[in-house]
Design an enzyme around this catalytic site. Structure first.
Site, mmCIF file in Angstrom:
data_model
loop_
_atom_site.group_PDB
_atom_site.id
_atom_site.type_symbol
_atom_site.label_atom_id
_atom_site.label_comp_id
_atom_site.label_asym_id
_atom_site.label_seq_id
_atom_site.Cartn_x
_atom_site.Cartn_y
_atom_site.Cartn_z
ATOM 1 N N THR A 29 0.860 -1.184 0.000
ATOM 2 C CA THR A 29 0.000 0.000 0.000
ATOM 3 C C THR A 29 0.891 1.226 0.000
ATOM 4 O OG1 THR A 29 -0.049 0.148 2.421
ATOM 5 C CG2 THR A 29 -1.743 -1.233 1.388
ATOM 6 N N VAL A 69 3.655 -1.087 4.226
ATOM 7 C CA VAL A 69 2.866 0.069 4.678
ATOM 8 C C VAL A 69 3.796 1.267 4.826
ATOM 9 C CG1 VAL A 69 1.439 0.984 6.547
ATOM 10 C CG2 VAL A 69 1.288 -1.443 5.941
ATOM 11 N N VAL A 105 7.952 -1.654 6.507
ATOM 12 C CA VAL A 105 7.618 -0.234 6.542
ATOM 13 C C VAL A 105 8.267 0.429 5.326
ATOM 14 C CG1 VAL A 105 7.790 1.900 7.853
ATOM 15 C CG2 VAL A 105 7.507 -0.289 9.054
ATOM 16 N N LYS A 106 7.440 1.061 4.518
ATOM 17 C CA LYS A 106 7.967 1.748 3.338
ATOM 18 C C LYS A 106 8.467 3.131 3.752
ATOM 19 C CE LYS A 106 5.600 1.356 -0.508
ATOM 20 N NZ LYS A 106 4.405 1.302 -1.407
ATOM 21 N N ILE A 107 9.705 3.385 3.418
ATOM 22 C CA ILE A 107 10.335 4.650 3.790
ATOM 23 C C ILE A 107 10.904 5.290 2.521
ATOM 24 C CG2 ILE A 107 12.177 5.719 5.158
ATOM 25 C CD1 ILE A 107 11.970 3.344 7.098
#
Ligand code: E4P
Length: 227
Positions: free
Chosen positions: A27, A58, A85-87
């Site tokens: 997402t 996310v 975790v998308k950074i």
């Protein structure tokens, strides 16, 4: 190459899971905005459906590294194992990645990647995945497939464990090209999943086999009707 679904609508996710081999869901804030409401209601429902073994990506949305780190802890506390975790691969994002690697077991994916050098730096910062935006790069007048392939070569040449998760596809041909290159993963919108194998010649071939069988066995008959 793992295939993931780039969407947050549970109905659409369920439909793809019904027919395709899927490794998880990705997402981003834009995707979550299309569902609306409390993002964790959406994400918990996705996690519950895909199970704890599947990958769920996310994105953190804070601008400053320390807040990105706090968001990363919060996201993984709520969504559990196998949450990435998308950074964003920008300086504050790299700073957050370095803090996370030094202080936690949190997994993260470097996102918003338009250039190979962003991916290289993110890999050095300990990212599990780097997500080049294939179609958006194409739309800037560059070659998104080529950028994704170069990133894969960089990881391989430098013996880095980071994998490419290619993102932002607008057609099945783009996915096929990266499949041939053997990148680690691709995340694809539900409609592109169905386009991957859409071909009237294939449908005709299957229908012709059924018609030939029914021509001697009878309408709606199958092998189940014979011993
Ligand atoms: C994944 O990391 C990206 O957020 C996503 O694939 C972007 O896709 P888009 O270019 O179709 O918005």
């Amino acid at each position: 190459m793992k295939l993931l679904i780039d969407d947050a609508h549970l109905d659409a996710i369920k439909k793809v899971y019904e027919f395709f081999p899927v490794a998880g869901v990705t997402t981003n804030p834009t995707i979550l905005s299309k569902v609306g409401g409390n993002p964790f209601d959406t994400l918990r429902a996705i996690r519950e459906f895909i199970g704890e073994e599947a990958d769920l990506h996310v994105q953190a949305v804070s601008r400053r590294a320390e807040k990105i780190v706090d968001e990363a802890r919060h996201i993984t506390e709520i969504l559990g194992a196998n949450t990435y975790v998308k950074i964003p691969a920008v300086p504050e994002g790299f700073k957050a990645m370095k803090i996370l690697v030094d202080t936690s077991e949190i997994l993260f994916t470097a996102t918003a990647i338009y250039t190979p050098m962003q991916a290289f730096i993110a890999g050095q910062c300990g990212a599990s995945y780097a997500a080049p935006y294939v179609n958006r790069i194409d739309n800037m007048g560059f070659d998104g497939i080529r950028v994704a392939q170069e990133i894969q070569q960089i990881f391989s040449a430098n013996h880095m464990e980071t994998e490419v998760i290619a993102a932002s596809f607008k057609n099945s041909q783009q996915v096929l090209e990266l499949c041939k290159s053997g990148v680690g993963a691709a995340t694809v919108a539900p409609e592109i999943f169905f386009a991957l194998i859409k071909n009237s010649a294939i449908d005709d071939a299957v229908e012709n086999f059924i018609a030939d069988f029914e021509s001697f066995a009878g309408k709606e008959k199958s092998m189940l009707d014979f011993q």
